[in-house]
Design a protein around this motif. Sequence first.
Motif, short mmCIF file in Angstrom:
data_model
loop_
_atom_site.label_atom_id
_atom_site.label_comp_id
_atom_site.label_asym_id
_atom_site.label_seq_id
_atom_site.Cartn_x
_atom_site.Cartn_y
_atom_site.Cartn_z
N LYS A 349 0.84 -1.19 0.00
CA LYS A 349 0.00 0.00 0.00
C LYS A 349 0.88 1.25 0.00
N VAL A 350 1.90 1.22 0.82
CA VAL A 350 2.79 2.38 0.90
C VAL A 350 3.48 2.59 -0.45
N ASP A 351 3.97 1.51 -1.04
CA ASP A 351 4.64 1.62 -2.33
C ASP A 351 3.70 2.24 -3.36
N ASN A 352 2.47 1.76 -3.33
CA ASN A 352 1.48 2.27 -4.25
C ASN A 352 1.26 3.76 -4.04
N LEU A 353 1.18 4.14 -2.79
CA LEU A 353 0.98 5.55 -2.44
C LEU A 353 2.14 6.39 -2.97
N VAL A 354 3.36 5.90 -2.76
CA VAL A 354 4.53 6.64 -3.22
C VAL A 354 4.50 6.79 -4.74
N ASP A 355 4.12 5.71 -5.41
CA ASP A 355 4.01 5.74 -6.87
C ASP A 355 3.03 6.81 -7.31
N LEU A 356 1.85 6.78 -6.70
CA LEU A 356 0.81 7.71 -7.10
C LEU A 356 1.19 9.15 -6.77
N MET A 357 1.91 9.32 -5.68
CA MET A 357 2.35 10.66 -5.33
C MET A 357 3.29 11.20 -6.38
N GLY A 358 4.18 10.34 -6.83
CA GLY A 358 5.11 10.73 -7.89
C GLY A 358 4.33 11.18 -9.12
N GLU A 359 3.31 10.40 -9.41
CA GLU A 359 2.42 10.70 -10.53
C GLU A 359 1.79 12.08 -10.37
N LEU A 360 1.28 12.30 -9.18
CA LEU A 360 0.58 13.56 -8.90
C LEU A 360 1.52 14.75 -9.12
N VAL A 361 2.75 14.59 -8.66
CA VAL A 361 3.72 15.67 -8.83
C VAL A 361 3.94 15.96 -10.31
N GLN A 387 0.66 27.13 -4.82
CA GLN A 387 0.26 26.52 -3.55
C GLN A 387 0.12 25.00 -3.72
N MET A 388 -0.52 24.61 -4.81
CA MET A 388 -0.74 23.19 -5.07
C MET A 388 0.60 22.46 -5.22
N ALA A 389 1.52 23.14 -5.94
CA ALA A 389 2.83 22.52 -6.14
C ALA A 389 3.50 22.27 -4.80
N ARG A 390 3.38 23.26 -3.90
CA ARG A 390 4.03 23.11 -2.60
C ARG A 390 3.44 21.94 -1.83
N ILE A 391 2.09 21.89 -1.85
CA ILE A 391 1.44 20.82 -1.10
C ILE A 391 1.78 19.45 -1.67
N THR A 392 1.76 19.36 -3.00
CA THR A 392 2.05 18.05 -3.57
C THR A 392 3.47 17.60 -3.26
N GLU A 394 5.22 18.43 -0.75
CA GLU A 394 5.26 18.09 0.67
C GLU A 394 4.67 16.70 0.89
N LEU A 395 3.55 16.47 0.21
CA LEU A 395 2.90 15.16 0.31
C LEU A 395 3.83 14.05 -0.16
N GLN A 396 4.51 14.35 -1.25
CA GLN A 396 5.41 13.34 -1.79
C GLN A 396 6.52 13.02 -0.78
N LYS A 397 7.02 14.08 -0.16
CA LYS A 397 8.08 13.88 0.82
C LYS A 397 7.60 13.01 1.97
N ILE A 398 6.37 13.30 2.42
CA ILE A 398 5.84 12.53 3.54
C ILE A 398 5.64 11.06 3.15
N SER A 399 5.09 10.88 1.95
CA SER A 399 4.84 9.49 1.56
C SER A 399 6.16 8.74 1.39
N MET A 400 7.18 9.45 0.91
CA MET A 400 8.50 8.83 0.81
C MET A 400 9.00 8.44 2.19
#
Lengths: 732, 171
Positions: A349-361, A387-392, A394-400
């Motif tokens: 699940k975590v791997d998937n999340l990280v993948d999708l976060m990368g996608e989102l960025v 703002q969105m770029a910053r949040i994404t 940040e999200l990516q960093k957290i998921s990593m």
Amino acid sequence: MAIADPVELQKALEQLALKVVMLAEDDVPGLGSFLTHLDSLKERFALADSAEVGVFLQEMEEVGTRLVLQEVEKAAQAMELLNHGVTLLLTWVRDGQVPREGEAWEAYRQLCQELGLDKREGASATSEEVERKELDFEDPELVANFLEEAREHLEGIEANLVYLEQHPKELEAINAIFRPFHTIKGVAGFLNLSQIQEAGHEVESVLDEVRSGRLPVSQGLIDLVLGAVDLLKMMLADLAEALTARRSLSVFDLTPLKEQIRRLPSASDGVPRVGEILVEKGELAPEELAESLAAQKSQAAPQPLGEILVQGGKVTPQKVAQALVQQLGETRPVAEKQVTETVKVDVAKVDNLVDLMGELVIVQSQVRQNQKVAALNDQRLERDLGQMARITSELQKISMSMRMIPIGATFRKMVRLVRDLSHKTGKLVNLRLAGEDTEIDRNMVEAIYDPLVHLVRNAVDHGLETPERRQARGKPPEGQLWLRAYHKGGNIIIEIEEDGQGLDRQAILARAVERGLVSAPEQLTPAQIDQLIFEPGFSTAKVVTEVSGRGVGMDVVKQTIERLRGKIEISTRPGEGSCFTLRLPLTLAIIDGMVVKVGEERYIMPTVGVRETLRPLPQDYFTVKGEGELIRVRDRLLPMMRLHRLFGIERAEVNPTQALVMVVEYEGEQRALLVDEILGKQEIVIKSLGHVFQRIQGLAGGTILGDGRVGLIVDLAGLFQLGRGDGHNYTQ
Amino acid sequence: MAQVARKIEEAGQSMQEKEGKYLTFMLANEDYGLEILKVREIIGMMEITSIPQTPEYVKGVINLRGRVIPVIDLRLKFGLPPMEYGERTCIIVVEVTSDLGELQMGVVVDSVSEVLNIMGADIEPPPAFGARIKTHYIMGIAKAKGTIKILLDIDRVLTTEELIGIEGLGS
């Protein structure tokens, strides 16, 4: 049956007999050497050919093996059996025939039966096994969770045990060992894992004794608990196997453990005794104490020491009471530490999340770069997008960071290793850990475990000297070993440093010359000499280990580290110690890459492998026999590979002076690689191409580029092979 | 009685097995069908990154929402004349079962037609053309709407041996 070489055989047997006499039932190395001896005997004299002797030897071997595995309940009988067996063998050789039925045989046979040699382990064990067969895990997930948890607990226990060994008075350490054992026992009981529960319970009760001060913290105790940890680890491994293979659990023999526990001395050295406290306070003279203790010992039913002292009028009851309060105060348990709350999540699940976060960025940056969006020229939109770029990000960093775990667990495993090594080698080692909280990708943690073990082993085995030698050199007898981890510039640095003897450059050089690794030894700088220990040819020499001070398999360590895109460095000062520095990327999932264009295709070159980029002048381009191409880079000639040719790409720039040449390096070999142009440098999230394209030479994987297309990551190793023509060459 | 009933049911199953919904598509004026259960999604044409050292029918890889999946051109795979990709060209993402596990893969087809419910009675075993034409990846021929649909066994069209061994086949 005739004996091939009676004299030789008798000699060998006598040696064997000597071994048996000196054997102890828990002397595993001794038993091991006995078994090998027996085996070599069997082979050398073809003893197994004879039906009678063959069976007989087999029986002895089995008893020996079971002793080693601690599967024999009646260890004393088993030892006796071995003894009898060897005696019988000796008689046989001396008389030149199989001994007649007689007392010796009788005794041997009886022992055989007692040990249940023919019917494996006797009836009780079989019934237990049948019972266990029925055990199927009602909730495999729970068991899997327990496994993970228990393993973590055991690791923590090991580290705390070693700490306790050095600081026997620290009750918090005992608590820290007691608690996880208690948890293991409790959960095992809940999951109906009776043997684990039993082992846990046994140790727990011992530790409870220690906690309450009735048992001292002794070497024996530490060894015992460590042994129990090993046993539990085996049980857990068995459980894990049973869980995947859906088989029943093996039965472990807990008798040796219980036996050891029974044999522990029950004096209360761990806690200052009442008498000692009184002496310390000056209320009691040491002689008086000795006297009273002797009196206590001579009593049939010993009275508490305090009573004797008071009766003897040596101290007042109040003083004794004060001393008792002090004694209790020292043993009072310390408050438990606060633990952060955690949630267990499936790694997938975590791997998937990280993948999708990368996608989102990526999508987010696509939207921002969209020309139509940019043409709107709307300030508000700009701000929102920012703002969105910053949040994404940040999200990516957290998921990593969710995939990151502290390196502490790995370090703590080294604590046990160092302790065992120091016992084995007789060297005193003080292991110090720093930066255990440093976080690292969980995949990375597993990958660096083996190299780390190797380096630590080397440091203790070859780096540190024996206490005598250290003292002779004017150093404190105890060697220092540091394990440090910290972050630096997007890398994680792990250092293994020891204040031992340092590398012996003379010996290394001599060995390297002998093995033909260097041709001009006098031209090497000290640093280059140190590097020689990483040469594959160097490590195969086992003899050199003793001499040079560094061991086998350093090349493997280096390769492993390099495979992880890391680096290993040595710094050493003769006589003062060495430091091995591992420089590793934080994660395996991201690399620094240069995006290059060839024809319509884009490829990613790992930046690590790129030395420089240039556009060659016509006079720097040469051909050999019209085919082999060379590029002159300053004063060096490098063979040129054309990426478009290797990969069969159309519409690429073919003229080197119009295109770009990248100087790439792999394992010290440099080549010029022809590409059209460089589009940029960026962080690349590596994605697998799947097993379908796994074996494509020259490709390490793929990534999603900024525009959503897939970019291919070039694998320099494969590319060099392709270039040499020893790969599957692509023909256009 | 129950046993007999089960026997009869089992016998009917081999025929019944192939009955179900099929996604039909066009390939060089021929009608083909894919079991709907194998189909994950249908996407329009997108840019494909070609992979070196692979046969011509392996078009390369695409980015399917962050996952890198291989794409093959079914026309080229079946030896049909190639065609420029146009408006109607589609990539059907299928789930292929191989010895190495489940694998998502895209197949390029001329155009997607519809989803058809095909009865077991309408399916005939693949015809034998002799060695000239390979039929091992044809599950059967279905008669529907006055024409025939060639039902593909997609697991066999894209065998792993073929896909894994692709680098050896360099065109």
